[in-house]
Scaffold this motif. Structure first.
Motif, short mmCIF file in Angstrom:
data_model
loop_
_atom_site.label_atom_id
_atom_site.label_comp_id
_atom_site.label_asym_id
_atom_site.label_seq_id
_atom_site.Cartn_x
_atom_site.Cartn_y
_atom_site.Cartn_z
N ARG A 13 73.44 10.17 61.51
CA ARG A 13 73.14 10.07 60.07
C ARG A 13 71.75 9.48 59.83
N ALA A 16 69.18 12.18 60.45
CA ALA A 16 69.18 13.13 59.33
C ALA A 16 68.51 12.53 58.10
N GLU A 17 68.82 11.27 57.79
CA GLU A 17 68.21 10.61 56.62
C GLU A 17 66.69 10.53 56.76
N GLN A 18 66.21 10.40 57.99
CA GLN A 18 64.77 10.28 58.22
C GLN A 18 64.09 11.65 58.38
N GLY A 19 64.85 12.72 58.18
CA GLY A 19 64.27 14.06 58.16
C GLY A 19 64.04 14.71 59.52
N LEU A 20 64.64 14.18 60.59
CA LEU A 20 64.44 14.79 61.90
C LEU A 20 65.32 16.00 62.14
N GLY A 21 66.37 16.15 61.35
CA GLY A 21 67.26 17.29 61.52
C GLY A 21 68.38 17.23 60.50
N THR A 22 69.38 18.07 60.72
CA THR A 22 70.54 18.17 59.85
C THR A 22 71.78 17.80 60.65
N GLU A 33 67.42 25.51 60.95
CA GLU A 33 67.61 24.06 60.93
C GLU A 33 67.47 23.47 62.34
N THR A 34 67.21 22.16 62.37
CA THR A 34 67.30 21.40 63.61
C THR A 34 68.67 20.73 63.58
N GLN A 88 58.72 12.37 67.77
CA GLN A 88 59.24 11.91 66.47
C GLN A 88 60.43 10.97 66.66
#
Length: 143
Positions: A13, A16-22, A33-34, A88
């Motif tokens: 989570r 995902a919150e930090q934008g690295l993936g879903t 998607e990642t 990242q």
């Protein structure tokens, strides 16, 4: 939930919150998607961050624990893409904390090793990195 489930779910989570993936616990992802997964490396999508936990050190007297987290990444036929994804992750996780993932207090996350794996059977480059989570793990005998 349990210690390992809370630890990995919370970390997924955070990524995902930090934008690295879903992150979708049901495992359904669009091709562009990642995917962030736990333990499984599905054939699609091409870009992937897979998390798996393993024990490193437990205290016999305290709730202190160190849990290893293998972070396996996959991208495209261009090896620079998986290197960038790994960079990242390192920027976000190395030296980070404290966190609370569900019922699990994590004091510190840090990387201890990383290596390229090579290309999979579909020609997508992969890497693996091992992070340690210094955390507290209560048990009926240690609280």
């Amino acid at each position: 939930m349990t210690y390992t489930v809370d630890l990995l779910d919370g970390l997924a989570r955070l990524l995902a919150e930090q934008g690295l993936g879903t992150y979708r616990p049901d495992g359904l992802y669009a091709p562009d998607e990642t995917a962030i997964t736990i333990a499984a490396t599905p054939p699609a999508p091409d870009r992937l961050i897979c998390l798996a936990a393993y024990p490193v050190a437990e205290s016999s007297l305290l709730t202190d624990t160190t849990t290893g987290i293998q972070v396996r990444t996959r991208a495209s036929a261009d090896p620079r893409e998986v290197d960038a994804l790994d960079d990242q992750l390192f920027a976000l996780l190395h030296g980070a904390g404290p966190f609370r993932f569900g019922a699990v207090p994590v004091q510190l996350l840090y990387r201890v090793s990383a290596a390229p794996i090579g290309a999979d059977s579909s020609g997508r480059w992969e890497r693996t990195a091992n992070y340690y989570a210094r955390a507290h793990r209560a048990t009926p005998h240690l609280e």
